[in-house]
Scaffold this motif. Structure first.
Motif, PDB file in Angstrom:
ATOM      1  N   ALA A 216      -1.617   1.949   9.888  1.00 39.40           N
ATOM      2  CA  ALA A 216      -0.673   0.493   9.275  1.00 39.40           C
ATOM      3  C   ALA A 216      -0.939  -0.541  10.745  1.00 39.40           C
ATOM      4  CB  ALA A 216      -0.611   0.265   7.885  1.00 39.40           C
TER       5      ALA A 216
ATOM      6  N   VAL B  70       5.183  -1.024   7.990  1.00 39.02           N
ATOM      7  CA  VAL B  70       5.480   0.217   7.669  1.00 39.02           C
ATOM      8  C   VAL B  70       6.835   0.218   6.906  1.00 39.02           C
ATOM      9  CG1 VAL B  70       4.586   2.318   8.072  1.00 39.02           C
ATOM     10  CG2 VAL B  70       3.702   0.418   9.493  1.00 39.02           C
TER      11      VAL B  70
ATOM     12  N   PHE C 204      -6.920   1.430   5.841  1.00 35.31           N
ATOM     13  CA  PHE C 204      -6.066   0.223   5.420  1.00 35.31           C
ATOM     14  C   PHE C 204      -6.768  -1.549   5.521  1.00 35.31           C
ATOM     15  CE2 PHE C 204      -3.563   3.645   8.341  1.00 35.31           C
ATOM     16  CZ  PHE C 204      -2.869   3.712   7.433  1.00 35.31           C
TER      17      PHE C 204
ATOM     18  N   CYS D 279       0.529  -4.770   9.804  1.00 36.35           N
ATOM     19  CA  CYS D 279       0.446  -4.546   8.192  1.00 36.35           C
ATOM     20  C   CYS D 279       1.942  -4.421   8.891  1.00 36.35           C
ATOM     21  CB  CYS D 279       0.368  -3.394   7.474  1.00 36.35           C
ATOM     22  SG  CYS D 279      -1.332  -3.739   6.716  1.00 36.35           S
TER      23      CYS D 279
ATOM     24  N   LEU E 227       1.002  -1.098  -0.022  1.00 37.03           N
ATOM     25  CA  LEU E 227       0.082  -0.349  -0.209  1.00 37.03           C
ATOM     26  C   LEU E 227       1.026   1.014   0.353  1.00 37.03           C
ATOM     27  CD1 LEU E 227      -2.506  -1.627   2.751  1.00 37.03           C
ATOM     28  CD2 LEU E 227      -2.199  -1.333   0.429  1.00 37.03           C
TER      29      LEU E 227
ATOM     30  N   CYS F 197      -6.673  -3.635   2.539  1.00 31.25           N
ATOM     31  CA  CYS F 197      -6.796  -5.100   2.073  1.00 31.25           C
ATOM     32  C   CYS F 197      -7.244  -5.922   1.813  1.00 31.25           C
ATOM     33  CB  CYS F 197      -5.919  -5.306   3.581  1.00 31.25           C
ATOM     34  SG  CYS F 197      -4.325  -4.395   4.302  1.00 31.25           S
TER      35      CYS F 197
ATOM     36  N   ASP G 295      -0.055   7.002   7.992  1.00 36.77           N
ATOM     37  CA  ASP G 295       0.818   6.157   7.199  1.00 36.77           C
ATOM     38  C   ASP G 295       1.100   4.460   8.598  1.00 36.77           C
ATOM     39  OD1 ASP G 295       0.237   7.138   4.614  1.00 36.77           O
ATOM     40  OD2 ASP G 295       2.250   7.586   5.233  1.00 36.77           O
TER      41      ASP G 295
ATOM     42  N   LYS H 176      -6.592   8.617   8.078  1.00 35.26           N
ATOM     43  CA  LYS H 176      -5.169   7.232   8.145  1.00 35.26           C
ATOM     44  C   LYS H 176      -5.404   8.523   9.780  1.00 35.26           C
ATOM     45  CE  LYS H 176      -3.081   7.874   4.751  1.00 35.26           C
ATOM     46  NZ  LYS H 176      -2.101   8.201   3.765  1.00 35.26           N
TER      47      LYS H 176
ATOM     48  N   ASP I 145       0.798   5.650   0.290  1.00 36.34           N
ATOM     49  CA  ASP I 145       0.693   6.985   0.562  1.00 36.34           C
ATOM     50  C   ASP I 145       1.195   7.599  -1.132  1.00 36.34           C
ATOM     51  OD1 ASP I 145      -0.654   9.014   1.172  1.00 36.34           O
ATOM     52  OD2 ASP I 145       1.675   9.869   1.818  1.00 36.34           O
TER      53      ASP I 145
ATOM     54  N   MET J  57       3.066  -1.041   4.364  1.00 37.90           N
ATOM     55  CA  MET J  57       2.254   0.217   3.963  1.00 37.90           C
ATOM     56  C   MET J  57       3.421   1.265   4.061  1.00 37.90           C
ATOM     57  SD  MET J  57       0.198   2.185   3.154  1.00 37.90           S
ATOM     58  CE  MET J  57       0.103   4.043   3.070  1.00 37.90           C
TER      59      MET J  57
END
Length: 229
Positions: free
Chosen positions: A199, A206, A172, A204, A5, A176, A196, A166, A7, A188
């Motif tokens: 996540a 990051v 998030f 996740c 994922l 997914c 961010d 977010k 941004d 992420m």
């Protein structure tokens, strides 16, 4: 890892400078200002945080703080927040505030980071799902199409379309689900540890990049390829 994922602003794309944004708006409105006045006005707009995707407000007025906190939950809130900041700066025509807001949504106002196409294309070639998860108040898909990156994106999850922003894990989670990916097998990638980083609540991984001008960040996305194996 089965999916990544990303941004949008400050991660895959960078908005033009505040002065370029202002000059384009003045040109569209048929207004001419002396260069020193353009430069001074651009500095004031930047300090106010009036350019979405640009610098945050140097000082957020109390009257706008509640709106600022939820600005990415709808198109109306987003416009109201940023034009509210813009109106703290005197402009030669009051209509410029809305005109400038509209201009920041143009694909020409955005530049992809130099390694964005390479990284997204490589992920696609490896069969890795790609999603874009953005706190935003407008449809950024045309920006990706104009710059040739849309074919690499499998899902767009935009805050204003979901009514949450977010770091709310629900955004998030929606991304997914759109990719059919287990969050524990997702990376992420973003520039905001606060937004961010949300996540991580889903499991996740990051990865952060710095929100820098495109000329100063040629290859910060490439480590993502190593993270997915």
């Amino acid at each position: 890892m089965t999916a990544v994922l990303f941004d949008f602003s400050g991660t895959l794309f960078r908005i033009q400078s505040t002065e370029s944004w202002l000059r384009a708006g003045l040109h569209e409105a048929g207004l001419v200002l002396p260069d020193p006045e353009v430069a001074a006005t651009a500095r004031a707009l930047e300090a106010a945080g009036a350019l979405p995707g640009g610098a945050a407000p140097a000082e957020l007025p109390d009257s706008l703080a509640p709106l600022w906190a939820v600005r990415d939950e709808s198109a109306e809130l987003h416009r109201a927040a940023y034009t509210g900041l813009s109106r703290r700066v005197p402009l030669p025509d009051p209509k410029l505030h809305d005109l400038l807001y509209d201009r920041h949504m143009l694909p020409s106002a955005w530049s992809p980071y130099p390694d964005a196409a390479e990284v997204l294309g490589t992920l696609r070639g490896r069969g890795i799902g790609v999603g874009v998860v953005s706190n935003i108040g407008w449809d950024l898909r045309p920006v990706f199409r104009e710059h040739g990156l849309d074919p690499y994106v499998d899902a767009y999850v935009l805050s204003y379309e979901h009514g949450v922003q977010k770091p709310d894990p629900r955004l998030f989670e929606a991304a997914c689900a759109a990719l059919g990916a287990d969050p524990r097998q997702v990376v992420m990638v973003g520039d905001s540890r606060e937004a961010d980083g949300g996540a991580a609540a889903l499991g996740c991984r990051v990865h952060f990049v710095d929100h820098l001008p495109v000329t100063r960040r040629p290859d910060a996305l490439r480590p993502v390829l190593e993270l997915v194996g």
